[in-house]
Every structure is written in structure tokens, then in C-alpha cells.
Design an enzyme around this catalytic site. Structure first.
Site, PDB file in Angstrom:
ATOM      1  N   ASN A 192     -13.923  -6.351   1.194  1.00 47.56           N
ATOM      2  CA  ASN A 192     -13.785  -7.681   1.466  1.00 47.56           C
ATOM      3  C   ASN A 192     -12.566  -8.350   1.642  1.00 47.56           C
ATOM      4  OD1 ASN A 192     -12.119  -7.183  -0.940  1.00 47.56           O
ATOM      5  ND2 ASN A 192     -13.629  -7.855  -2.416  1.00 47.56           N
TER       6      ASN A 192
ATOM      7  N   ARG B 284      -3.225 -12.349  -6.406  1.00 43.36           N
ATOM      8  CA  ARG B 284      -3.196 -11.965  -7.806  1.00 43.36           C
ATOM      9  C   ARG B 284      -2.419 -13.087  -8.373  1.00 43.36           C
ATOM     10  NH1 ARG B 284      -7.108  -9.843  -6.913  1.00 43.36           N
ATOM     11  NH2 ARG B 284      -7.780  -7.846  -7.659  1.00 43.36           N
TER      12      ARG B 284
ATOM     13  N   GLN C 115      -8.632 -13.849 -16.569  1.00 43.47           N
ATOM     14  CA  GLN C 115      -9.918 -14.300 -15.949  1.00 43.47           C
ATOM     15  C   GLN C 115     -11.013 -13.872 -16.883  1.00 43.47           C
ATOM     16  OE1 GLN C 115      -8.842 -14.250 -11.203  1.00 43.47           O
ATOM     17  NE2 GLN C 115     -10.263 -12.649 -11.953  1.00 43.47           N
TER      18      GLN C 115
ATOM     19  N   HIS D 262     -12.364 -17.225  -9.127  1.00 44.24           N
ATOM     20  CA  HIS D 262     -12.373 -15.633  -8.180  1.00 44.24           C
ATOM     21  C   HIS D 262     -13.340 -15.478  -7.461  1.00 44.24           C
ATOM     22  CE1 HIS D 262     -10.079 -11.657  -8.198  1.00 44.24           C
ATOM     23  NE2 HIS D 262     -10.215 -12.001  -6.882  1.00 44.24           N
TER      24      HIS D 262
HETATM   25  P1  NDP Z   1      -3.586  -3.442   1.615  1.00 43.67           P
HETATM   26  O1  NDP Z   1      -3.232  -2.354   0.609  1.00 43.67           O
HETATM   27  O2  NDP Z   1      -4.362  -3.323   2.869  1.00 43.67           O
HETATM   28  O3  NDP Z   1      -2.294  -4.351   1.899  1.00 43.67           O
HETATM   29  C1  NDP Z   1      -1.631  -4.551   0.833  1.00 43.67           C
HETATM   30  C2  NDP Z   1      -0.097  -4.827   1.513  1.00 43.67           C
HETATM   31  O4  NDP Z   1       0.805  -5.354   0.751  1.00 43.67           O
HETATM   32  C3  NDP Z   1       0.427  -3.411   2.144  1.00 43.67           C
HETATM   33  O5  NDP Z   1       0.643  -3.764   3.791  1.00 43.67           O
HETATM   34  C4  NDP Z   1       1.666  -3.260   1.464  1.00 43.67           C
HETATM   35  O6  NDP Z   1       2.812  -2.854   2.099  1.00 43.67           O
HETATM   36  C5  NDP Z   1       2.014  -4.542   1.143  1.00 43.67           C
HETATM   37  N1  NDP Z   1       3.079  -4.753  -0.022  1.00 43.67           N
HETATM   38  C6  NDP Z   1       2.929  -4.047  -1.348  1.00 43.67           C
HETATM   39  N2  NDP Z   1       4.133  -4.432  -1.838  1.00 43.67           N
HETATM   40  C7  NDP Z   1       4.865  -5.301  -1.127  1.00 43.67           C
HETATM   41  C8  NDP Z   1       5.900  -6.297  -1.530  1.00 43.67           C
HETATM   42  N3  NDP Z   1       6.439  -5.984  -2.494  1.00 43.67           N
HETATM   43  N4  NDP Z   1       6.206  -6.743  -0.435  1.00 43.67           N
HETATM   44  C9  NDP Z   1       5.520  -7.050   0.676  1.00 43.67           C
HETATM   45  N5  NDP Z   1       4.355  -6.368   0.975  1.00 43.67           N
HETATM   46  C10 NDP Z   1       4.107  -5.568   0.128  1.00 43.67           C
HETATM   47  O7  NDP Z   1      -4.519  -4.367   0.600  1.00 43.67           O
HETATM   48  P2  NDP Z   1      -5.340  -5.540   1.043  1.00 43.67           P
HETATM   49  O8  NDP Z   1      -5.027  -6.573   2.098  1.00 43.67           O
HETATM   50  O9  NDP Z   1      -6.709  -5.310   1.097  1.00 43.67           O
HETATM   51  O10 NDP Z   1      -5.280  -6.432  -0.299  1.00 43.67           O
HETATM   52  C11 NDP Z   1      -4.250  -6.910  -0.848  1.00 43.67           C
HETATM   53  C12 NDP Z   1      -4.364  -7.668  -2.045  1.00 43.67           C
HETATM   54  O11 NDP Z   1      -5.329  -8.774  -2.176  1.00 43.67           O
HETATM   55  C13 NDP Z   1      -5.214  -6.690  -3.039  1.00 43.67           C
HETATM   56  O12 NDP Z   1      -4.274  -5.602  -3.896  1.00 43.67           O
HETATM   57  C14 NDP Z   1      -5.674  -7.704  -4.273  1.00 43.67           C
HETATM   58  O13 NDP Z   1      -4.771  -7.756  -5.165  1.00 43.67           O
HETATM   59  C15 NDP Z   1      -6.119  -8.777  -3.334  1.00 43.67           C
HETATM   60  N6  NDP Z   1      -7.499  -9.176  -3.065  1.00 43.67           N
HETATM   61  C16 NDP Z   1      -7.921 -10.327  -3.587  1.00 43.67           C
HETATM   62  C17 NDP Z   1      -9.380 -10.598  -3.298  1.00 43.67           C
HETATM   63  C18 NDP Z   1      -9.864 -11.843  -3.993  1.00 43.67           C
HETATM   64  O14 NDP Z   1     -11.130 -11.869  -4.157  1.00 43.67           O
HETATM   65  N7  NDP Z   1      -9.027 -12.702  -4.212  1.00 43.67           N
HETATM   66  C19 NDP Z   1     -10.043  -9.359  -2.628  1.00 43.67           C
HETATM   67  C20 NDP Z   1      -9.481  -8.231  -2.378  1.00 43.67           C
HETATM   68  C21 NDP Z   1      -8.091  -7.983  -2.328  1.00 43.67           C
HETATM   69  P3  NDP Z   1       2.794  -1.335   2.410  1.00 43.67           P
HETATM   70  O15 NDP Z   1       1.436  -0.851   2.391  1.00 43.67           O
HETATM   71  O16 NDP Z   1       3.061  -1.403   3.871  1.00 43.67           O
HETATM   72  O17 NDP Z   1       3.659  -0.554   1.659  1.00 43.67           O
END
Ligand code: NDP
Length: 389
Positions: free
Chosen positions: A147, A285, A314, A333
């Protein structure tokens, strides 16, 4: 034979839909970057139908029962008398969606002595105490990418909605009014603004890509820098930290997971460094932002708007201050649970279960915890010893 305990959100108030607004879903060949969509051996549902609520059962019942497994589906997930609490002690597998999370706290994991697999039908496994899962040898898997684009679209919608003052203008029409000045007194163009993303993972990068045609200046911060050609293509300015990025931005979108590094990141201190009249969009989140600091920033005008779809806890209680704070564009959500997304994460959940029952490896990109440590996507994007959302 396994007992599968599946926590899903309630059916629509008027009952499970008998018909739908559209007849089909578009065909998506693959995710950006080439990752394939879920590849279960079969599905027992019609894509485009409501699968994420109790009656939808993620389309799993026939598949599980044909193999002799037991499926328990409930929305009753909180409190000591809940169905979830009652059914958990002898469950082998728990499935839950972040939209209606079955919080797998350390205490619950402790009591679930047979639990071996926790599947997030969606993305974001912070509702599972990952440290406890590691200690107890519970595998945690989610349907990576299912998603991400759904959320990215929601983020773009919310940015435009706040900046253009869409929701109040729409409300004027619904109320029978026509005061144009009321509608436009907080309405701006996005063009030319500086927009920054905290994280440029699957969602963050998709947001940046979708915003580029709006002729904005794009910024991002992430633990790992994007390839130079991507930065060049989108005209991205990289910042080593959120602290460095946010003072330069008119709009900030949060797209990082909740883990120890990000919990409480947007508190009074960081918000005070944002430009007066900034917009903050958080579909990642809730606890990445400090609940009351956000309210204060909206009341003082530091933030001109806040939108998102993530809350804590939630479901959000009726008196949660984000329901009534000024200039917000909150939804429940929902961004990652469009009917389009549901078809993908239901199929992905089935794929994970098929692998599990066959004793074959779960796709690396679906893994968060495995073999007593962070694994796959979890090893890349999460850290441990952290918050229990
Ligand atoms: P990904 O794993 O593709 O991306 C997460 C990114 O966050 C990675 O690039 C990671 O960095 C980066 N990251 C982690 N820690 C930090 C930090 N301290 N500072 C800056 N960047 C950081 O996940 P998605 O993009 O698919 O999803 C992200 C989040 O969105 C999920 O974890 C979830 O909480 C939320 N989400 C919400 C949904 C909703 O319905 N509202 C649905 C789906 C997701 P790197 O990997 O480079 O270390």
C-alpha cells in the site's frame, strides 16, 4: 494444525457491501523498482471487494479450513475481556492490520506460548513489540509495498487539501453558504513551495516523485542517501537530519517507520524551528509527533495545518484532541486500506501463509523479524529496544 487469529476492523455500519462503486481494479504489473506484486498460488476473493473488515476475512477462510487449520476473526481486540485476549493463549499465528492494530505487547507475547508468526496485513509492524518477538522467536512479516503507493497518493491529496484550504471550502458548500473570502483567506498555491520528506523509502520517494510536476522545491532526509541520479532527476536537496531540513520547508511530510529514532521526533523543539505557517502531514505513525505539541503549534500558528490518518491509540477516543484542533485534515487510518490496497495485502498475507505452512522461506522483503533478530526489510528500516505503539 494451526490456529490463526485474525483481527480486522468492523464491517460498514450498514453491513458488508452488496455492490461496489466500480466493477474492477486496474492491472498493476509491478511495483516501482521491479518488486513483484504478491504471488500466492491462489486466491479465494474478488479483487476490489471489501476484505479488510470482519466479514471480508482477508479472503482466507476457505484456504485455511481446507487444510484443517482454524480461523478466528474478530474486531474485539482491546481490554482484558476482549475476544483477542481470550483467543490469544493458544494461537499459532496472529494477523492484524495497522488500521485496527492488535497490539502485541511484551505481556501478550509472553502469554501466547504457541505464537510463532505475526503477520501485518499491510505495512508497519510497530504494533508488535519487536524486542519481545525477537526474544520469543516469533517471526514478524508484513506485505512490503502493498500500500505504499496508496499512502503516497493520500499524502499528495492531503498536502493539496491543506495548502488550498479545500476542506473548509467544501464545508461552506455543504452548509449552504457562499462566502468566498472565508474560503480563500487561508488558501495558497503549492507551486514554488519547499516540500520536505522525512524518509525517502517506498512511500517517501513515491511522494517526492508525485510532487515533482507541481514545480516545488523538493527536500528529503533519510538514513541512507538516494542514488545521485534520482536526486538529480527530481532536483532533491538532501539534508543529514530532520533538524537540518524542516526550517527550510513550507510543507513537511513524514514517511519513516516508528522506531526508537523517530518516536517523538516532532515535539515542541523541532516544531519551533519550522517556518511560521508550515504544514505537517503525517501518514506514518502518530507517535512520531508529540500529540499535544502538534495542538500547541496549530493554536500558535507555527503550523498552518496538520493532516494525516494515524493516531494513538487506534481507534482514537472520542475526546482525542486531534479531532477538534484547529486547521486539521485528519481522517481515520485509511490511506493504506483502499480497496485496491486490500486486494494486494490480502494476496500477500496468503502468500506468507502458503510459504509458512510449506516450510519454505518467506520473501526476504516481507520479513521484519526472523530467527531471533531483525531481518529483511526490518533489518534495513527498523531499530530495536524501542517503543511499543
Ligand atoms: P520503507 O521501509 O520503504 O521506508 C522507510 C524509510 O524510512 C526508509 O528509507 C528508512 O531508511 C527511513 N528511515 C528509518 N528511520 C529513519 C530516520 N530516523 N530518519 C529518516 N529516515 C528514516 O517503508 P514505507 O515507505 O513503505 O513505509 C514507511 C512507513 O509508513 C511504515 O513504516 C508505516 O509506519 C507507514 N505506513 C502507513 C500506512 C498508512 O496506512 N497510513 C500504510 C503503510 C505504511 P533506510 O531504509 O534508508 O534506513
Amino acid at each position: 494444525m494451526a490456529k490463526v487469529l485474525c483481527v480486522l476492523y468492523d464491517d460498514p455500519v450498514s453491513g458488508h457491501p452488496a455492490s461496489y462503486a466500480r466493477d474492477d481494479l486496474p492491472h498493476i504489473a509491478s511495483y516501482p523498482g521491479g518488486q513483484t506484486l504478491p504471488t500466492p498460488r491462489g486466491i479465494d476473493f474478488t479483487p476490489g471487494q471489501l476484505l479488510g473488515s470482519v466479514s471480508g476475512e482477508l479472503g482466507l477462510r476457505r484456504f485455511l479450513e481446507d487444510q484443517g487449520h482454524t480461523l478466528v476473526v474478530t474486531s474485539d481486540k482491546d481490554g482484558p475481556d476482549s475476544v483477542f485476549e481470550r483467543e490469544l493463549p493458544d494461537a499459532d499465528i496472529v494477523i492484524s492490520q495497522p488500521f485496527w492494530p492488535a497490539y502485541l505487547t511484551a505481556e501478550r507475547i509472553e502469554r501466547a506460548s504457541r505464537l510463532k508468526l505475526a503477520i501485518t496485513a499491510g505495512i508497519g509492524s510497530d504494533h508488535v513489540d519487536l524486542d519481545a518477538a525477537i526474544r520469543h522467536g516469533v517471526t514478524v512479516a508484513e506485505v512490503t509495498y502493498c500500500n505504499s503507493i496508496s499512502v503516497a497518493e493520500h499524502v499528495v491529496m492531503m498536502i493539496l487539501s491543506l495548502v488550498r484550504n479545500y476542506l473548509p471550502a467544501h464545508q461552506i458548500v455543504r452548509d449552504g453558504g457562499w462566502n468566498i473570502a472565508d474560503a480563500v483567506a487561508r488558501s495558497y498555491d503549492l507551486e514554488g513551495m519547499h516540500v520536505g520528506s522525512v524518509a525517502a523509502g517506498r512511500i517517501g520517494l513515491a511522494v517526492l516523485r508525485r510532487l515533482a510536476p507541481f514545480d516545488v522545491h523538493l527536500h528529503y532526509t533519510d538514513r541512507h542517501r538516494l542514488p545521485a541520479e534520482v536526486e538529480q532527476e527530481l532536483g532533491l536537496t538532501f539534508h543529514p537530519s530532520a533538524e537540518d531540513m524542516v526550517p527550510a520547508c513550507d510543507v513537511v511530510t513524514i514517511n519513516a517507520p516508528l522506531h526508537p529514532e523517530t518516536e517523538g521526533l516532532f515535539g515542541d523543539r523541532l516544531l519551533a524551528t519550522m517556518k511560521r505557517g508550515s504544514y505537517l502531514i503525517n501518514t506514518a505513525r502518530a507517535r512520531i509527533a508529540d500529540r499535544d505539541a502538534v495542538v500547541r503549534a496549530l493554536e500558535s500558528g507555527r503550523l498552518a495545518g496538520y493532516a494525516g490518518d494515524v493516531w494513538f491509540p487506534q481507534p482514537a477516543p472520542a475526546d482525542h484532541p486531534w479531532r477538534t484542533m484547529p486547521h486539521h485534515g485528519m481522517t481515520p487510518h485509511i490511506s493504506g486500506s483502499s480497496l485496491s490496497a486490500q486486494a494486494r495485502y490480502a494476496a500477500g498475507t496468503r502468500e506468507i501463509l502458503e510459504s509458512w505452512f510449506a516450510g519454505s522461506a518467506i520473501r526476504e522483503e516481507y520479513l521484519i523479524v526472523d530467527g531471533g533478530k531483525l531481518a529483511g526489510t526490518g533489518a534495513h528500516s527498523y531499530s530495536t529496544s524501542g517503543p511499543q505503539a
